[in-house]
Design a protein around this motif. Structure first.
Motif, PDB file in Angstrom:
ATOM      1  N   TYR A 266      23.423  29.377  -0.275  1.00  0.00           N
ATOM      2  CA  TYR A 266      24.319  28.622   0.681  1.00  0.00           C
ATOM      3  C   TYR A 266      25.147  27.731  -0.017  1.00  0.00           C
ATOM      4  O   TYR A 266      26.215  27.675   0.533  1.00  0.00           O
ATOM      5  CB  TYR A 266      23.568  27.778   2.054  1.00  0.00           C
ATOM      6  CG  TYR A 266      22.494  26.803   1.694  1.00  0.00           C
ATOM      7  CD1 TYR A 266      23.101  25.230   1.397  1.00  0.00           C
ATOM      8  CD2 TYR A 266      21.450  27.095   1.470  1.00  0.00           C
ATOM      9  CE1 TYR A 266      22.113  24.433   1.194  1.00  0.00           C
ATOM     10  CE2 TYR A 266      20.195  25.942   1.129  1.00  0.00           C
ATOM     11  CZ  TYR A 266      20.892  24.657   0.882  1.00  0.00           C
ATOM     12  OH  TYR A 266      20.220  23.633   0.697  1.00  0.00           O
ATOM     13  N   PHE A 267      24.842  27.313  -1.207  1.00  0.00           N
ATOM     14  CA  PHE A 267      25.893  26.290  -2.018  1.00  0.00           C
ATOM     15  C   PHE A 267      25.634  26.578  -3.325  1.00  0.00           C
ATOM     16  O   PHE A 267      24.571  26.753  -3.851  1.00  0.00           O
ATOM     17  CB  PHE A 267      26.084  24.815  -1.592  1.00  0.00           C
ATOM     18  CG  PHE A 267      25.178  24.181  -2.502  1.00  0.00           C
ATOM     19  CD1 PHE A 267      25.556  23.641  -3.722  1.00  0.00           C
ATOM     20  CD2 PHE A 267      24.130  23.292  -1.738  1.00  0.00           C
ATOM     21  CE1 PHE A 267      25.083  22.678  -4.231  1.00  0.00           C
ATOM     22  CE2 PHE A 267      23.281  22.478  -2.284  1.00  0.00           C
ATOM     23  CZ  PHE A 267      23.895  21.995  -3.809  1.00  0.00           C
ATOM     24  N   MET A 268      26.573  26.895  -4.173  1.00  0.00           N
ATOM     25  CA  MET A 268      26.643  26.986  -5.492  1.00  0.00           C
ATOM     26  C   MET A 268      26.537  25.766  -6.303  1.00  0.00           C
ATOM     27  O   MET A 268      27.599  24.808  -6.184  1.00  0.00           O
ATOM     28  CB  MET A 268      27.590  27.934  -6.172  1.00  0.00           C
ATOM     29  CG  MET A 268      27.655  28.179  -7.762  1.00  0.00           C
ATOM     30  SD  MET A 268      28.667  29.313  -8.246  1.00  0.00           S
ATOM     31  CE  MET A 268      28.483  31.021  -7.331  1.00  0.00           C
ATOM     32  N   ASP A 269      25.818  25.536  -7.271  1.00  0.00           N
ATOM     33  CA  ASP A 269      25.750  24.163  -8.034  1.00  0.00           C
ATOM     34  C   ASP A 269      26.017  24.809  -9.564  1.00  0.00           C
ATOM     35  O   ASP A 269      25.534  25.676 -10.124  1.00  0.00           O
ATOM     36  CB  ASP A 269      24.175  23.694  -8.274  1.00  0.00           C
ATOM     37  CG  ASP A 269      24.165  22.191  -7.727  1.00  0.00           C
ATOM     38  OD1 ASP A 269      25.397  21.855  -7.318  1.00  0.00           O
ATOM     39  OD2 ASP A 269      23.020  21.672  -7.457  1.00  0.00           O
TER      40      ASP A 269
ATOM     41  N   THR B 251      21.608  27.710  -7.280  1.00  0.00           N
ATOM     42  CA  THR B 251      22.066  27.629  -5.743  1.00  0.00           C
ATOM     43  C   THR B 251      20.716  26.955  -5.288  1.00  0.00           C
ATOM     44  O   THR B 251      19.807  27.033  -5.689  1.00  0.00           O
ATOM     45  CB  THR B 251      22.282  28.870  -5.344  1.00  0.00           C
ATOM     46  OG1 THR B 251      21.170  29.597  -5.059  1.00  0.00           O
ATOM     47  CG2 THR B 251      23.337  29.710  -5.912  1.00  0.00           C
ATOM     48  N   TRP B 252      21.210  26.510  -4.040  1.00  0.00           N
ATOM     49  CA  TRP B 252      20.223  26.153  -3.211  1.00  0.00           C
ATOM     50  C   TRP B 252      20.250  27.214  -2.133  1.00  0.00           C
ATOM     51  O   TRP B 252      21.313  27.661  -1.838  1.00  0.00           O
ATOM     52  CB  TRP B 252      20.246  24.816  -2.416  1.00  0.00           C
ATOM     53  CG  TRP B 252      19.966  23.713  -3.238  1.00  0.00           C
ATOM     54  CD1 TRP B 252      20.553  23.176  -4.129  1.00  0.00           C
ATOM     55  CD2 TRP B 252      18.555  23.106  -3.133  1.00  0.00           C
ATOM     56  NE1 TRP B 252      19.540  22.117  -5.003  1.00  0.00           N
ATOM     57  CE2 TRP B 252      18.428  22.116  -4.278  1.00  0.00           C
ATOM     58  CE3 TRP B 252      17.556  23.337  -2.034  1.00  0.00           C
ATOM     59  CZ2 TRP B 252      17.084  21.452  -4.351  1.00  0.00           C
ATOM     60  CZ3 TRP B 252      16.294  22.476  -2.449  1.00  0.00           C
ATOM     61  CH2 TRP B 252      16.202  21.658  -3.433  1.00  0.00           C
ATOM     62  N   GLN B 253      19.184  27.511  -1.346  1.00  0.00           N
ATOM     63  CA  GLN B 253      18.942  28.824  -0.708  1.00  0.00           C
ATOM     64  C   GLN B 253      18.339  28.530   0.538  1.00  0.00           C
ATOM     65  O   GLN B 253      17.216  27.854   0.753  1.00  0.00           O
ATOM     66  CB  GLN B 253      18.453  29.774  -1.514  1.00  0.00           C
ATOM     67  CG  GLN B 253      19.128  30.044  -3.007  1.00  0.00           C
ATOM     68  CD  GLN B 253      18.065  30.745  -3.796  1.00  0.00           C
ATOM     69  OE1 GLN B 253      17.364  31.503  -3.486  1.00  0.00           O
ATOM     70  NE2 GLN B 253      18.189  30.195  -4.906  1.00  0.00           N
TER      71      GLN B 253
ATOM     72  N   ARG C 101      30.700  20.520  -1.164  1.00  0.00           N
ATOM     73  CA  ARG C 101      30.195  21.241  -2.081  1.00  0.00           C
ATOM     74  C   ARG C 101      30.720  22.701  -2.174  1.00  0.00           C
ATOM     75  O   ARG C 101      31.188  23.135  -1.264  1.00  0.00           O
ATOM     76  CB  ARG C 101      28.580  21.461  -1.738  1.00  0.00           C
ATOM     77  CG  ARG C 101      27.980  20.056  -1.942  1.00  0.00           C
ATOM     78  CD  ARG C 101      26.398  20.038  -1.517  1.00  0.00           C
ATOM     79  NE  ARG C 101      25.535  18.844  -1.826  1.00  0.00           N
ATOM     80  CZ  ARG C 101      24.431  18.787  -1.307  1.00  0.00           C
ATOM     81  NH1 ARG C 101      23.953  19.691  -0.364  1.00  0.00           N
ATOM     82  NH2 ARG C 101      23.552  17.750  -1.640  1.00  0.00           N
ATOM     83  N   LEU C 102      30.560  23.238  -3.140  1.00  0.00           N
ATOM     84  CA  LEU C 102      30.973  24.736  -3.307  1.00  0.00           C
ATOM     85  C   LEU C 102      29.993  25.678  -2.441  1.00  0.00           C
ATOM     86  O   LEU C 102      28.822  25.448  -2.257  1.00  0.00           O
ATOM     87  CB  LEU C 102      30.891  25.314  -4.926  1.00  0.00           C
ATOM     88  CG  LEU C 102      31.999  24.681  -5.755  1.00  0.00           C
ATOM     89  CD1 LEU C 102      31.894  25.372  -6.929  1.00  0.00           C
ATOM     90  CD2 LEU C 102      33.193  25.140  -5.175  1.00  0.00           C
TER      91      LEU C 102
END
Length: 412
Positions: free
Chosen positions: A151-154, A301-303, A338-339
């Protein structure tokens, strides 16, 4: 239809007993509230559970999906967090339907049988094509099954503190070395990182990328060159030895406090800096990646993962589809600064996120590489991290470090 039937039945009952109008109105309200309480409810354990922006995103999702979403927090410490979530999943507990997890957790959990596969109902082939291909195959998938929704890319980006660096550009390895070598004053450094034994693999893999090395080959000359570079920083006192106890929370705070002129840090820190009021042209900024041997950087990413024991899979799937969709992805990104994890949204949208143009430039012009993980993720990360610290402190030689690190990665 359900509400209509309830109202008809209630009306008949009230007529039969001869209730007064006031009583009738009160009873109708009670039934309506009871019907509303039957709204499907799911529970999410989330790393951002107490962040105002995330709660705003959840409110939007509830309205869009007609769901009730309960959010519970999880420990901030990486080891404790992974142990807690693993315990819940292994026990088959049903108290939590969806967990937010990082690469480290999903890389382990997908082999344990804890998670519900998501291919058919959420992560279709069309949707998979919107994410980095190598990342999805190596992190989220096992035997063709997809076990998570990023859900967001780090992105590991380079950050500078303009109060210290001024207008100086750090574009090359030589520019970076100049930061290290400058005398910034007692207890102040041109660069620093988080070298806790469970965090330092981020730094280690990042510099191996920059030097064009191979994390799986510790005899590779470029891998060894990266090791020498990091060792020299410690040997020359260019970084604080105390950072061996630091995780990201400590590193970020010291950076905000002006102890460091620059750091490598994931782009998710943007929300931390923004909420602290320090992300600005004259304070902290994300800047382009300095050019070493190769222009490669880590991504994570967080997922979301779905508990296989969940008793609310229908509602959970609704949420996961929303989180993976364009509307949900943009909503989360803009609420949290966040991306999103989807490349198409990053490249096609003009998101209202601080530093978005710089982060978009990373996606367009830098090779994005997933980090190396084993089936026993935290155990192996910690083992290599402990070896690395010993090497930095000259307790073991580079040859011994490489020999023992190779034995660990050979078992990945």
């Amino acid at each position: 239809m359900k509400k209509y039937v309830l109202d008809v039945l209630l009306g008949c009952l009230l007529m039969a007993v001869g209730c007064k109008d006031g009583q009738k109105e009160g009873n109708i309200q009670d039934v309506q509230e009871n019907a509303a309480s039957q709204k499907e409810t799911i529970t999410i354990m989330h790393i951002d559970a107490e962040v105002p922006g995330f709660l705003e995103f959840i409110e939007q999702a509830e309205k869009e999906l007609d769901l009730e979403i309960q959010v519970v927090s999880c420990p901030a410490n990486a080891d404790i967090r992974q142990a807690k979530i693993s315990t819940i999943l292994a026990a088959g507990e049903t108290s939590v339907d969806i967990f937010s997890v990082n690469d480290e957790m999903v890389s382990e959990f997908k082999y344990k049988g804890y998670l519900e596969p998501l291919n058919d109902r959420v992560m279709t082939e069309e949707l998979l094509s919107k994410y980095p291909e190598s990342y999805m195959q190596n992190i989220t998938m096992k035997d063709g099954e997809v076990y998570s929704v990023p859900y967001f890319m780090d992105i590991m980006v380079f950050w500078i503190n303009r109060e210290m660096t001024g207008d100086r550009k750090i574009q090359t390895q030589e520019d970076f070395l100049a930061l290290l070598e400058e005398d910034w004053g007692k207890g102040i450094y041109g660069y620093a990182s988080a070298w806790d034994n469970t965090y330092v693999y981020n730094e280690l893999s990042e510099f191996i990328n920059l030097f064009g090395g191979d994390y799986y080959n510790w005899d590779n000359k470029n891998t060894r060159e990266a090791l020498t570079f990091l060792h020299d920083m410690a040997a020359k006192g260019q970084i604080p030895v105390s950072q061996m106890a630091d995780q990201y929370e400590q590193m970020q705070q010291k950076f905000i406090d002006g102890k460091y002129a620059s750091i490598f840090m994931y782009s998710g820190a943007m929300d931390v800096f923004e909420r602290a009021g320090v992300y600005s042209e004259d304070k902290i900024q994300a800047v382009p990646l300095p050019q070493f041997e190769k222009s490669v950087t880590n991504i994570a990413t967080w997922q979301y993962v779905l508990n296989q024991a969940s008793e609310h899979k229908s509602g959970a799937m609704k949420f996961l589809k929303y989180a993976a969709g364009r509307e949900g992805s943009i909503s989360y990104a803009e609420c949290m600064n966040r991306l999103p994890a989807r490349l198409d949204i990053i490249l096609e949208e003009e998101l209202d996120i601080p530093g978005f143009e710089v982060l978009q430039d990373y996606v367009e012009h830098v090779e994005l590489k997933e980090r190396p993980f084993s089936k026993n993720t935290m155990k192996d990360i910690s083992a290599i991290g402990t070896l690395f610290q010993k090497y930095m402190l000259d307790e073991i030689s580079q040859d011994e470090f490489c020999r023992k690190a190779q034995a660990i990665v050979d078992g990945f």
